[in-house]
Design an enzyme around this catalytic site. Sequence first.
Site, PDB file in Angstrom:
ATOM      1  N   CYS A 148      -3.194   8.532   3.382  1.00 18.56           N
ATOM      2  CA  CYS A 148      -2.831   8.033   2.053  1.00 18.56           C
ATOM      3  C   CYS A 148      -3.955   8.257   1.068  1.00 18.56           C
ATOM      4  O   CYS A 148      -3.737   8.362  -0.131  1.00 18.56           O
ATOM      5  CB  CYS A 148      -2.492   6.549   2.143  1.00 18.56           C
ATOM      6  SG  CYS A 148      -3.789   5.609   2.953  1.00 18.56           S
ATOM      7  N   GLU A 206       0.883  -1.176   0.000  1.00 20.15           N
ATOM      8  CA  GLU A 206       0.000   0.000   0.000  1.00 20.15           C
ATOM      9  C   GLU A 206       0.914   1.217   0.000  1.00 20.15           C
ATOM     10  O   GLU A 206       1.523   1.526   1.021  1.00 20.15           O
ATOM     11  CB  GLU A 206      -0.892   0.009   1.245  1.00 20.15           C
ATOM     12  CG  GLU A 206      -1.805  -1.199   1.382  1.00 20.15           C
ATOM     13  CD  GLU A 206      -2.926  -1.209   0.370  1.00 20.15           C
ATOM     14  OE1 GLU A 206      -3.210  -0.160  -0.241  1.00 20.15           O
ATOM     15  OE2 GLU A 206      -3.520  -2.280   0.180  1.00 20.15           O
TER      16      GLU A 206
HETATM   17  P1  NAP Z   1       8.083   5.077   4.876  1.00 20.34           P
HETATM   18  O1  NAP Z   1       9.173   6.038   5.202  1.00 20.34           O
HETATM   19  O2  NAP Z   1       8.150   4.378   3.579  1.00 20.34           O
HETATM   20  O3  NAP Z   1       8.058   4.052   6.090  1.00 20.34           O
HETATM   21  C1  NAP Z   1       7.101   3.033   6.156  1.00 20.34           C
HETATM   22  C2  NAP Z   1       7.609   1.901   7.023  1.00 20.34           C
HETATM   23  O4  NAP Z   1       8.722   1.261   6.383  1.00 20.34           O
HETATM   24  C3  NAP Z   1       8.115   2.357   8.385  1.00 20.34           C
HETATM   25  O5  NAP Z   1       7.749   1.408   9.355  1.00 20.34           O
HETATM   26  C4  NAP Z   1       9.616   2.384   8.183  1.00 20.34           C
HETATM   27  O6  NAP Z   1      10.338   2.246   9.380  1.00 20.34           O
HETATM   28  C5  NAP Z   1       9.800   1.179   7.312  1.00 20.34           C
HETATM   29  N1  NAP Z   1      11.050   1.133   6.560  1.00 20.34           N
HETATM   30  C6  NAP Z   1      11.891   2.150   6.252  1.00 20.34           C
HETATM   31  N2  NAP Z   1      12.939   1.687   5.521  1.00 20.34           N
HETATM   32  C7  NAP Z   1      12.746   0.353   5.368  1.00 20.34           C
HETATM   33  C8  NAP Z   1      13.475  -0.683   4.709  1.00 20.34           C
HETATM   34  N3  NAP Z   1      14.590  -0.431   4.058  1.00 20.34           N
HETATM   35  N4  NAP Z   1      12.982  -1.940   4.750  1.00 20.34           N
HETATM   36  C9  NAP Z   1      11.840  -2.213   5.402  1.00 20.34           C
HETATM   37  N5  NAP Z   1      11.106  -1.257   6.047  1.00 20.34           N
HETATM   38  C10 NAP Z   1      11.551   0.000   6.017  1.00 20.34           C
HETATM   39  O7  NAP Z   1       6.651   5.762   4.925  1.00 20.34           O
HETATM   40  P2  NAP Z   1       6.067   6.735   6.057  1.00 20.34           P
HETATM   41  O8  NAP Z   1       6.812   8.017   5.939  1.00 20.34           O
HETATM   42  O9  NAP Z   1       6.011   6.058   7.372  1.00 20.34           O
HETATM   43  O10 NAP Z   1       4.563   6.905   5.581  1.00 20.34           O
HETATM   44  C11 NAP Z   1       4.140   7.887   4.657  1.00 20.34           C
HETATM   45  C12 NAP Z   1       3.845   7.271   3.315  1.00 20.34           C
HETATM   46  O11 NAP Z   1       2.999   6.152   3.468  1.00 20.34           O
HETATM   47  C13 NAP Z   1       3.115   8.219   2.393  1.00 20.34           C
HETATM   48  O12 NAP Z   1       3.738   8.180   1.137  1.00 20.34           O
HETATM   49  C14 NAP Z   1       1.704   7.639   2.316  1.00 20.34           C
HETATM   50  O13 NAP Z   1       1.032   7.891   1.107  1.00 20.34           O
HETATM   51  C15 NAP Z   1       1.953   6.192   2.517  1.00 20.34           C
HETATM   52  N6  NAP Z   1       0.772   5.536   3.059  1.00 20.34           N
HETATM   53  C16 NAP Z   1       0.046   4.707   2.265  1.00 20.34           C
HETATM   54  C17 NAP Z   1      -1.080   4.078   2.756  1.00 20.34           C
HETATM   55  C18 NAP Z   1      -1.912   3.158   1.911  1.00 20.34           C
HETATM   56  O14 NAP Z   1      -2.726   2.438   2.475  1.00 20.34           O
HETATM   57  N7  NAP Z   1      -1.749   3.130   0.615  1.00 20.34           N
HETATM   58  C19 NAP Z   1      -1.478   4.296   4.085  1.00 20.34           C
HETATM   59  C20 NAP Z   1      -0.709   5.149   4.868  1.00 20.34           C
HETATM   60  C21 NAP Z   1       0.410   5.767   4.340  1.00 20.34           C
HETATM   61  P3  NAP Z   1      10.916   3.566  10.140  1.00 20.34           P
HETATM   62  O15 NAP Z   1       9.735   4.381  10.497  1.00 20.34           O
HETATM   63  O16 NAP Z   1      11.604   2.997  11.316  1.00 20.34           O
HETATM   64  O17 NAP Z   1      11.828   4.240   9.158  1.00 20.34           O
END
Ligand code: NAP
Length: 525
Positions: free
Chosen positions: A296, A257
């Site tokens: 999102c 997602e």
């Molecule tokens: P993110 O930076 O991509 O982080 C998401 C998750 O991935 C966090 O738990 C993060 O951990 C982890 N992560 C980071 N690097 C990783 C790696 N190399 N391998 C595995 N996991 C890793 O996203 P975010 O800033 O938390 O969230 C915002 C984004 O999420 C926005 O773009 C939004 O559109 C999207 N979103 C989408 C949905 C949907 O349902 N489509 C819902 C909500 C949000 P850390 O926090 O410890 O870095």
Amino acid sequence: MSELLPNYLAGQWQSGDGPGTPLFDPVLGTELVRVSSSGLDLQGGYAYARDEGGGALRALTYAQRAGMLAAVVDVLKANRDRYFEIALANSGTTRQDSAVDIDGAIFTLGQYARWGAALGDTRWMGDGDTVPLAKDGSFRSRHVLVPTRGLALFINAFNFPAWGLWEKAAPALLSGVPVVVKPATTTAWLTHAMVADVVAAGVLPAGALSIVCGSARGLLSPLQPFDVVSFTGSADTAATIRADDAIVRRSVRVNIEADSLNSALLLPDAGPGSAAFELLVAEVVREMTVKSGQKCTAIRRVFVPASCYASAGEAIAAALAQVTVGNPRNSTVRMGALASRQQWEGVHAGIAKLRRHTEVLYDGTSAPLVDADPAVAACMGPTLLGGSRPDEAAVVHDTEVFGPVATLLPYDDLEDAVRQVRLGQGSLVTSIYTQDAGQAAQAALELADGHGRLHVITPEVGAAHTGHGNVMPMSLHGGPGRAGGGEELGGLRALQFYHRRAAIQASAPVLDALEAAREAHGTAD
Ligand code: NAP
């Protein structure tokens, strides 16, 4: 130094090594707690989840597991007030915005508990009809769905620490699959508190629910072929996950997602003054400001007939000017903070990028904050941009600014509108506003292939509709292409991700025996 939150793995609370990473109050800037996943035995923890948790869950029927979900609902309801306090401190959200996350989580769990109870005391689900393979019908094929014998790893985004866990855990646990959740670090405290309460209440079997807080490093390496990963977050992190050996070489099933340039579309029949026009304005303002636009599903692009561009811009801007921004502890504040100062910087950078290709129709970024220090707080008023030359502004269809920001875009005719919506390359949701049911149906079908959900608002559902950005467990959540290509929720469809489908080819008596064993207790087709 603040408290280091322990991880719960292999049925034990275990602290990670080192001082850990601090979590902050995004309004006051104060440190709250710390997290560390360093030095954990993930391999051992995963094995425990698969063997102990998975084994115990699979021994139960769907209805028994549904009963467990209902017990989790009771635990969360009993501790609800504390969750709002944590969300206020760590997410900087108003009570109303925190409810979207917290009450949304409880509602979704409750819904799966009800659906699960209706599945009865069965342990597998059927898929389609039994079909003959041999000409005389003696040899047949029946597709069955059985729970995967692995674990479900959830890697979640910062914006929904409560709902993000439970909207995934509800179908996983109901399916009989143990859960390991890795919340986003920034807001991990709320997820941690909920898991701690459920563990303390003893309503789930040992190993059914584990939590790892802190760095994601090494999280995917110990995964095995029957495990599944459900990721929510940015497209960049999604790309890293997709390229991991667990997915590429061990065929671990993955659901993504990711981010999405969701749209609101006013159809040509609905001019200024019409009910549909007013509904679009209200929904755009709501979507831009709920959780400071950190959803999102939030509306990022607003498409209106070129003749309505000026009036739509004025109406949305006028409503945005009424939104009070600042410390959510002040009851006059309608919009609280972004999740962190880092997010705040990212949103400013995103606005600067979009502004090079658009005009500013409303700028709330320098509006005064209520009870908050602008040098410290991650608070920011909403921004409405506009693009009169959308074809030259590909960036508008490509850049997700994860905050209270949207861009208004004019179109010439419906064909042009559909073409522009499609420039988003696949979205979670588009909402359509019109007075005309026929046009609404046509536009929805025209856009269906590029979306997980079309939210059609005609005046008769003006008060009843569930909201563009609200993800209801009854409807599909996810979207193709840019949105990640994933599917979640959608009622019992969500259980399929946690099941394996197999065709059983056998004689009619064998297949009859298969059905009889199940039908003695109920059905789950
Ligand atoms: P993110 O930076 O991509 O982080 C998401 C998750 O991935 C966090 O738990 C993060 O951990 C982890 N992560 C980071 N690097 C990783 C790696 N190399 N391998 C595995 N996991 C890793 O996203 P975010 O800033 O938390 O969230 C915002 C984004 O999420 C926005 O773009 C939004 O559109 C999207 N979103 C989408 C949905 C949907 O349902 N489509 C819902 C909500 C949000 P850390 O926090 O410890 O870095």
